[in-house]
Write a protein that holds these residues in place. Structure first.
Motif, PDB file in Angstrom:
ATOM      1  N   GLY A  33      77.829  71.129  58.143  1.00  0.00           N
ATOM      2  CA  GLY A  33      77.353  71.436  56.807  1.00  0.00           C
ATOM      3  C   GLY A  33      75.835  71.430  56.734  1.00  0.00           C
ATOM      4  O   GLY A  33      75.137  71.169  57.731  1.00  0.00           O
ATOM      5  N   PRO A  34      75.267  71.704  55.560  1.00  0.00           N
ATOM      6  CA  PRO A  34      73.806  71.781  55.413  1.00  0.00           C
ATOM      7  C   PRO A  34      73.081  70.493  55.804  1.00  0.00           C
ATOM      8  O   PRO A  34      71.912  70.545  56.211  1.00  0.00           O
ATOM      9  N   LEU A  35      73.714  69.353  55.705  1.00  0.00           N
ATOM     10  CA  LEU A  35      73.057  68.079  56.000  1.00  0.00           C
ATOM     11  C   LEU A  35      73.252  67.626  57.440  1.00  0.00           C
ATOM     12  O   LEU A  35      72.721  66.592  57.838  1.00  0.00           O
ATOM     13  N   ALA A  36      73.991  68.384  58.228  1.00  0.00           N
ATOM     14  CA  ALA A  36      74.238  67.994  59.618  1.00  0.00           C
ATOM     15  C   ALA A  36      72.960  68.156  60.438  1.00  0.00           C
ATOM     16  O   ALA A  36      72.226  69.141  60.299  1.00  0.00           O
ATOM     17  N   GLU A  37      72.698  67.193  61.340  1.00  0.00           N
ATOM     18  CA  GLU A  37      71.526  67.268  62.208  1.00  0.00           C
ATOM     19  C   GLU A  37      71.701  66.328  63.395  1.00  0.00           C
ATOM     20  O   GLU A  37      72.504  65.397  63.355  1.00  0.00           O
TER      21      GLU A  37
END
Length: 394
Positions: A33-37
């Motif tokens: 998702g957008p917050l994955a890192e």
């Protein structure tokens, strides 16, 4: 300190591969998702997963991590679990009228009804009386509502809930915030037929083409049914075991209750049941004993004359045990009461109040005789007692 071997690191979430270090796509699409890192420093590898589809509320999630240090000297294969927070809104399952002015709501989980919660009732039939909730009390998955007026019997009402939450603060949301129920109809004898419409002349009923007369009579019929229901419930009012508290006080007042003692509801019911018998025993030793036992829970050992050493006709012997009794009228009709234990000051006051009311009018209650407190022996005190002076053998 050795760094983390990124290529040897794998992360599974509920047995689904979520991260594979060194691959072309390390974070798998289902968790990207957008917050994955992914961030790596000299001795730290930080992996943030952001599921594309949120995990289920209150689900138990297992996470398995496999990794190793850069030199391969230390290996890691560990699994841990956690529970997702509760994000599911409670649902209103149904409503039921349990009394003319009482409604019970049922939810699919335990709920809270804060003061800001609102309950709106909308009648779905006519004629119907509008009602509003005055009190709300939550008990587990149930909410009990008290209404300001009686529901119209057999009319369908819809209740809408706002502000009710579960134990984790999730609000009840549409479309699961509404329920319908039927207005409460009190029980009535099967043989009763008291319909105002049937009592009207036939020509008036035939002339009611618009139905306005029937609707008007229906409004009067509702009031009549409520009055009949109150009459049916009247035996519960004067039944000492079932009478509401307010009517219980009225029963005692009607019986002329002379005692102003503070009593709970059960004690007042018992008093109402025996008060007439207590009046009948007024002025007797038996009545005194029974009243003291009822109000104080203690037994009277004896009711003795105040001048107990006076002449007893047929028993006393002249010059042996003959004692000149009192000549005053007060002493001849005075008496003492002996009880079996020490009383508190409040009990003494209550006992004297009882005796003054129940004793014969011409008699006088003098002394309340209680057991003497136990005598504590005088023990030796080291360094203080003196032999032959302040010491006693016991």
């Amino acid at each position: 300190m050795d760094g983390i071997a990124r290529a040897a690191t794998r992360v599974w979430v509920d047995e689904f591969l979520a991260f594979e270090g060194g691959a072309d796509v390390e974070v798998q699409p289902a968790f990207a998702g957008p917050l994955a890192e992914v961030t790596q420093t000299g001795d730290t590898l930080r992996v943030v997963l952001h599921p594309a589809v949120p995990l289920d509320s209150q689900a138990t999630v297992s996470v398995r991590v496999v990794s190793a240090t850069a030199g391969g000297a230390h290996l890691l294969d560990d699994t841990y679990t956690f529970t997702m927070e509760d994000r599911t809104a409670p649902r209103l399952l149904g409503a039921q009228a349990v009394g003319p002015k009482s409604v019970r709501l049922a939810f699919d989980e335990d709920v809270r009804a804060p003061p800001a919660a609102r309950f709106t009732f909308t009648p779905r039939g006519a004629p119907a009386v509008p009602v509003a909730a005055t009190e709300a009390a939550a008990e587990g998955a149930l909410v009990h509502l008290a209404l300001d007026t009686e529901l119209t019997p057999d009319v369908v009402y819809e209740v809408s809930v706002e502000g009710v939450t579960d134990t984790h603060g999730n609000l009840v949301l549409a479309p699961h915030h509404r329920a319908t129920f039927t207005g409460f109809r009190p029980a009535r004898p099967p043989s009763r037929h008291f319909q105002l419409w049937d009592m009207l002349p036939r020509h008036n009923r035939r002339a009611d083409v618009t139905g306005d007369l029937h609707r008007f009579i229906s409004c009067l019929q509702e009031v009549t049914d409520l009055l009949l229901s109150d009459l049916d419930a009247f035996p519960d009012v004067f039944d000492l075991e079932r009478a509401p508290e307010a009517f219980l006080d009225a029963i005692l007042q009607d019986l002329g209750n002379p005692f102003a003692f503070e009593m709970d509801v059960l004690a007042r019911r018992r008093l109402a049941a025996i008060l007439t018998e207590m009046y009948q025993q007024k002025g007797t030793a038996l009545g005194l004993r029974n009243a003291i036992r009822f109000f104080l829970g203690i037994e009277v050992r004896a009711i003795s004359p105040f001048a107990s050493d006076t002449l007893v006709l047929g028993e006393s012997e002249l010059g042996v045990d003959w004692v000149l009794g009192p000549s005053e009228r007060f002493a001849r009709y005075a008496f003492n009461i002996e009880v079996e234990r020490l009383l508190s000051q409040a009990e003494r006051q209550r006992l004297r109040t009882l005796v003054e009311y129940l004793k014969p009018a011409h008699t006088h209650f003098v002394d309340l005789v209680e057991p003497l407190p136990p005598v504590l022996p005088e023990h030796w005190e080291l360094g203080l007692s003196e032999l032959g002076e302040t010491s006693r053998l016991h």
